[in-house]
Design an enzyme around this catalytic site. Structure first.
Site, PDB file in Angstrom:
ATOM      1  N   ASP A  44       0.837  -1.206   0.000  1.00  0.00           N
ATOM      2  CA  ASP A  44       0.000   0.000   0.000  1.00  0.00           C
ATOM      3  C   ASP A  44       0.873   1.257   0.000  1.00  0.00           C
ATOM      4  O   ASP A  44       0.357   2.375   0.007  1.00  0.00           O
ATOM      5  CB  ASP A  44      -1.021  -0.009   1.146  1.00  0.00           C
ATOM      6  CG  ASP A  44      -0.373  -0.024   2.518  1.00  0.00           C
ATOM      7  OD1 ASP A  44       0.867  -0.014   2.593  1.00  0.00           O
ATOM      8  OD2 ASP A  44      -1.108  -0.052   3.527  1.00  0.00           O
ATOM      9  N   SER A  45       2.187   1.068  -0.025  1.00  0.00           N
ATOM     10  CA  SER A  45       3.100   2.195  -0.282  1.00  0.00           C
ATOM     11  C   SER A  45       2.767   2.807  -1.647  1.00  0.00           C
ATOM     12  O   SER A  45       3.217   3.912  -1.958  1.00  0.00           O
ATOM     13  CB  SER A  45       4.559   1.736  -0.236  1.00  0.00           C
ATOM     14  OG  SER A  45       4.746   0.573  -1.008  1.00  0.00           O
ATOM     15  N   ASP A  83      -0.918  -6.539  -0.275  1.00  0.00           N
ATOM     16  CA  ASP A  83      -1.009  -5.829   1.001  1.00  0.00           C
ATOM     17  C   ASP A  83      -2.472  -5.467   1.266  1.00  0.00           C
ATOM     18  O   ASP A  83      -3.114  -4.813   0.439  1.00  0.00           O
ATOM     19  CB  ASP A  83      -0.168  -4.535   0.882  1.00  0.00           C
ATOM     20  CG  ASP A  83       0.379  -4.083   2.213  1.00  0.00           C
ATOM     21  OD1 ASP A  83       0.131  -4.745   3.222  1.00  0.00           O
ATOM     22  OD2 ASP A  83       1.105  -3.062   2.224  1.00  0.00           O
ATOM     23  N   LYS A 113      -0.760  -9.706   3.136  1.00  0.00           N
ATOM     24  CA  LYS A 113      -0.034  -9.162   4.290  1.00  0.00           C
ATOM     25  C   LYS A 113      -0.964  -8.220   5.046  1.00  0.00           C
ATOM     26  O   LYS A 113      -1.752  -7.505   4.419  1.00  0.00           O
ATOM     27  CB  LYS A 113       1.215  -8.401   3.838  1.00  0.00           C
ATOM     28  CG  LYS A 113       1.956  -7.710   4.995  1.00  0.00           C
ATOM     29  CD  LYS A 113       3.248  -7.083   4.572  1.00  0.00           C
ATOM     30  CE  LYS A 113       3.112  -5.687   4.018  1.00  0.00           C
ATOM     31  NZ  LYS A 113       2.529  -4.705   4.978  1.00  0.00           N
ATOM     32  N   GLU A 115      -1.192  -5.624   8.821  1.00  0.00           N
ATOM     33  CA  GLU A 115      -0.468  -4.988   9.917  1.00  0.00           C
ATOM     34  C   GLU A 115      -1.135  -5.262  11.258  1.00  0.00           C
ATOM     35  O   GLU A 115      -2.353  -5.073  11.388  1.00  0.00           O
ATOM     36  CB  GLU A 115      -0.418  -3.466   9.699  1.00  0.00           C
ATOM     37  CG  GLU A 115       0.329  -3.063   8.447  1.00  0.00           C
ATOM     38  CD  GLU A 115       0.399  -1.542   8.270  1.00  0.00           C
ATOM     39  OE1 GLU A 115      -0.044  -0.791   9.167  1.00  0.00           O
ATOM     40  OE2 GLU A 115       0.911  -1.115   7.220  1.00  0.00           O
ATOM     41  N   GLU A 183       9.088  -3.880  10.928  1.00  0.00           N
ATOM     42  CA  GLU A 183       9.424  -2.555  10.400  1.00  0.00           C
ATOM     43  C   GLU A 183       9.729  -1.551  11.508  1.00  0.00           C
ATOM     44  O   GLU A 183       9.031  -1.491  12.531  1.00  0.00           O
ATOM     45  CB  GLU A 183       8.250  -2.012   9.551  1.00  0.00           C
ATOM     46  CG  GLU A 183       8.524  -0.603   9.033  1.00  0.00           C
ATOM     47  CD  GLU A 183       7.581  -0.146   7.924  1.00  0.00           C
ATOM     48  OE1 GLU A 183       6.675  -0.903   7.536  1.00  0.00           O
ATOM     49  OE2 GLU A 183       7.781   0.997   7.455  1.00  0.00           O
TER      50      GLU A 183
HETATM   51  O1  KIV Z   1       3.444  -1.063   1.605  1.00  0.00           O
HETATM   52  C1  KIV Z   1       4.616  -1.404   1.660  1.00  0.00           C
HETATM   53  O2  KIV Z   1       5.400  -1.164   0.741  1.00  0.00           O
HETATM   54  C2  KIV Z   1       5.062  -2.126   2.856  1.00  0.00           C
HETATM   55  C3  KIV Z   1       6.510  -2.452   2.989  1.00  0.00           C
HETATM   56  C4  KIV Z   1       7.394  -1.305   2.994  1.00  0.00           C
HETATM   57  C5  KIV Z   1       6.776  -3.404   4.095  1.00  0.00           C
HETATM   58  O3  KIV Z   1       4.267  -2.426   3.685  1.00  0.00           O
END
Ligand code: KIV
Length: 282
Positions: A44-45, A83, A113, A115, A183
């Site tokens: 989600d970056s 994510d 993934k 959090e 992280e």
């Molecule tokens: O969204 C993302 O890119 C991430 C990583 C930096 C771990 O969660």
């Protein structure tokens, strides 16, 4: 044959570091695969590096699925991880399961993934028991940016929070996650967490002792100029390099140096003379 979560565990058991890189589109995914990374995270970056937001909160499930479809379409080998965006897994285990199922079916990813530590364990358990591989994510949680007061707040620096993170790591492992991102914690804590759990720890800003590392594509290539995280290494000044090339393009067009005749497609002489003949008749 794609890398699997079993390969992740095997690599960790054998002491082979796992390489994970984010990617979001055809270019980044193909480059990541060509570089031989074990896994691509459709992170989600993308909210920051693709969509221009300050943080990942505005990213939706549809956005990540859209990018995951591209990445899975154009790669063959790396394990692609989707994510789960803000609030798509926090309301209840059932809500999380429905959204993870969408990520798997529509995005085509091999794992998801999410959090969270101890508090997320029942959700992870529910999703894993339904057959969906889950990568945990503990430490600095970017989706909690508003609670933390910023995206760069290191976690686990005092004894109480370090102990909580060790507990989080064990809870995520016990819930059935196949790996976890760690992280934004001190290197010493990154090492302690890695020693405490058996599943692979994938570090970002967590020191050199995790079982693998994950980085953001744009950070490594110097493409994202807004800020440069301390934990990232710029392997190339991509933005400067590309800006120079594009400036050259604009200057060449203005000076009529590009395109030249070599860049042109030519008409067959017959068609050309027919055209001239028509002109003569007029
Ligand atoms: O969204 C993302 O890119 C991430 C990583 C930096 C771990 O969660």
């Amino acid at each position: 044959m794609r890398v699997t979560i079993r390969d992740f565990q095997k690599m960790t058991d054998e002491g082979t570091p796992i390489t994970v890189l984010t990617a979001y589109d055809v270019t980044s995914a193909r480059l990541a695969e060509a570089a031989g990374v074990d896994s691509i995270l459709v992170g989600d970056s993308l909210g920051m590096v693709i969509q221009g937001y300050d943080n990942p909160v505005p990213v939706t499930l549809d956005h990540v699925i859209y990018h995951a479809q591209i990445v899975t379409r154009v790669t063959e080998k790396p394990l692609v991880i989707g994510d789960m965006p803000f609030m798509t897994y926090s309301i209840s285990p059932e809500q999380a399961l429905m959204n993870c199922a969408r990520m798997m079916q529509e995005g085509g990813v091999g794992a998801v993934k999410m959090e969270g530590g101890e508090i997320l364990a029942p959700t992870i358990e529910r999703i894993v028991s339904a057959g969906i591989p889950v990568m945990g994510h503990i430490g600095l949680l970017p989706q909690s940016v508003h609670k933390l007061g910023g995206l760069r707040r290191m976690q686990g620096k005092d004894e109480v929070s370090a102990r909580q993170l060790l507990q989080d790591a064990v809870a995520v492992e016990n819930a059935g996650a196949f790996a976890m991102v760690v992280e934004g914690v001190p290197a010493e804590l990154g090492r302690l967490i890695t020693q405490r759990v058996h599943i692979p720890t994938i570090g970002i800003a967590a020191g050199p002792d995790c079982d693998g590392q994950v980085q953001v594509f744009h950070d490594l290539l110097g493409l994202f100029e807004a800020f440069m995280p301390k934990h990232a290494k710029r392997y190339v000044e991509g933005a400067a390099l590309f800006k120079a090339a594009l400036t050259q393009y604009a200057e060449d067009v203005r000076a009529r140096r590009f395109p030249t005749i070599e860049h042109a497609v030519h008409m067959s002489p017959d068609v050309l003379s027919a055209l001239f003949a028509e002109d003569d008749e007029d």
